[in-house]
Design an enzyme around this catalytic site. Structure first.
Site, PDB file in Angstrom:
ATOM      1  N   LYS A   1       0.572   8.359   7.238  1.00 31.17           N
ATOM      2  CA  LYS A   1      -0.607   6.973   6.894  1.00 31.17           C
ATOM      3  C   LYS A   1      -0.787   6.428   7.545  1.00 31.17           C
ATOM      4  CE  LYS A   1       2.931   3.790   4.778  1.00 31.17           C
ATOM      5  NZ  LYS A   1       2.398   3.413   3.361  1.00 31.17           N
TER       6      LYS A   1
HETATM    7  N1  PMP Z   1       0.303   6.008  -1.906  1.00 26.33           N
HETATM    8  C1  PMP Z   1      -0.243   4.818  -0.651  1.00 26.33           C
HETATM    9  C2  PMP Z   1      -1.289   5.409  -0.316  1.00 26.33           C
HETATM   10  C3  PMP Z   1       0.738   3.815  -0.430  1.00 26.33           C
HETATM   11  O1  PMP Z   1       0.532   3.318   0.836  1.00 26.33           O
HETATM   12  C4  PMP Z   1       2.303   4.333  -0.260  1.00 26.33           C
HETATM   13  C5  PMP Z   1       3.042   3.502   0.226  1.00 26.33           C
HETATM   14  N2  PMP Z   1       4.077   3.833   0.827  1.00 26.33           N
HETATM   15  C6  PMP Z   1       3.077   5.307  -1.197  1.00 26.33           C
HETATM   16  C7  PMP Z   1       1.439   5.686  -2.109  1.00 26.33           C
HETATM   17  C8  PMP Z   1       4.400   5.135  -1.880  1.00 26.33           C
HETATM   18  O2  PMP Z   1       4.563   5.555  -1.036  1.00 26.33           O
HETATM   19  P1  PMP Z   1       6.710   5.542  -0.813  1.00 26.33           P
HETATM   20  O3  PMP Z   1       6.835   6.127  -1.855  1.00 26.33           O
HETATM   21  O4  PMP Z   1       6.664   7.156   0.710  1.00 26.33           O
HETATM   22  O5  PMP Z   1       6.324   3.989  -0.415  1.00 26.33           O
END
Ligand code: PMP
Length: 305
Positions: free
Chosen positions: A156
């Site tokens: 991220k």
């Molecule tokens: N895609 C992106 C670009 C994100 O920022 C997130 C949020 N973290 C997600 C998908 C979903 O990930 P998660 O379920 O781990 O929060």
């Protein structure tokens, strides 16, 4: 204005939120050379005095991997210890969102990831529904999701969120709630901060991890839950047209939880979503510590309050 938790984790200890400040010359501020996490924690509704964290181990691992992709060292244990200390300092009594962040903390210029100091911080805030649980309207973004060959998409990475930000603002400026981004191969990738699922003929379908998505923890959990419920789950490239004819279309993410798409561009989608509803009530039960079978997905931090 957000309601921030009174204490942040900053430079290795808990400090008042107002004192957790960085310099204008902070390297990451200029180059986007940071990586963050995002997790929700709720007060234990069954046994008061503690906070329940959903899949904290997965979040700690992804952050540690994100740091590794930025050539920085951050162990999962360090993340968990800091989270625990931070929760003890704040003793929250409402649902919160925790934002851990690893970043190049050196002062000065030159984009690089070697010979540079890094720091790790966490702050928290109160966060209700990020997207309406009743459904959101989406447009197909004019921006394209980045490719893994130009940016480590398994992390991220802060800098990557310029694309999410452009896509989100473009969507809102044109009257929609959210944006769906296609990848460079013209297939559906994900939303600005959520993964995407569709249901067709009883099968749950989602773009695979080779479609330039973030490997979402909610996505992985939904896949596992659906399989446990005997639902066929297929990870494969998804075409734009499929979104318009799918029986159900929904988004998943820590902030968004499970949120249906009710309208795509000018098309109103099906409002009957039995599979999504089943998955959503299962996920809510798990996050609230009411599901024995998935109790291992929950970390309880005892705050003794
Ligand atoms: N895609 C992106 C670009 C994100 O920022 C997130 C949020 N973290 C997600 C998908 C979903 O990930 P998660 O379920 O781990 O929060």
């Amino acid at each position: 204005m957000h309601q921030f938790l009174p204490y942040a984790w900053f430079q290795g200890r808990c400090v008042p939120f107002e004192d957790a400040k960085v310099s204008v010359a902070t390297h990451a501020l200029h180059y986007g050379t940071g990586a963050f996490g995002g997790m929700r924690a709720i007060p234990d509704p069954i046994k008061p005095g503690g906070m329940l964290l959903f899949r904290a181990d997965r979040h700690a691992r992804r952050l540690s991997q994100s740091a590794h992709l930025l050539l920085a060292d951050l162990s999962e244990e360090t993340v968990m210890e800091a989270l625990t200390a931070m929760l003890h300092a704040n003793k929250p009594t409402t649902p919160i969102y925790l934002r851990p962040f690893v970043y190049t903390s050196d002062l000065g210029i030159a984009p690089r990831l070697h010979n540079i100091e890094t720091d790790f911080l966490i702050y928290g805030l109160e966060l209700g529904d990020y997207l309406s649980p009743d459904g959101v309207s989406c447009r197909i973004s004019s921006w394209t999701r980045q490719e893994d060959r130009s940016l480590p998409l398994r992390g991220k990475i802060s800098g990557a969120y310029i694309t999410s930000s452009l896509a989100k603002s473009e969507a809102v400026a044109s009257g929609f709630d959210e944006a769906l981004l296609m990848n460079t191969r013209g297939k559906v990738s994900e939303a600005s901060g959520m993964n995407l699922f569709i249901v067709r003929d009883g099968q749950l379908i989602t773009p695979g991890v080779d479609q330039d998505i973030l490997e979402g923890i909610t996505r992985a959990s939904v896949i596992e839950l659906a399989r446990g419920m005997g639902i066929d789950v297929i990870e494969r490239p998804v075409d734009k047209t499929e979104l318009f004819i799918a029986d159900e279309v929904f988004l998943t993410g820590t902030a968004a939880k499970i949120s249906p798409i009710r309208q795509l561009e000018s098309t109103v989608l099906s409002q009957h979503r039995p599979l999504m509803e089943a998955l959503r009530s299962k996920l809510v039960a798990i996050t609230e510590g009411r599901d024995e079978q998935y109790a291992h997905w929950i970390t309880r931090i005892d705050l003794g309050n």
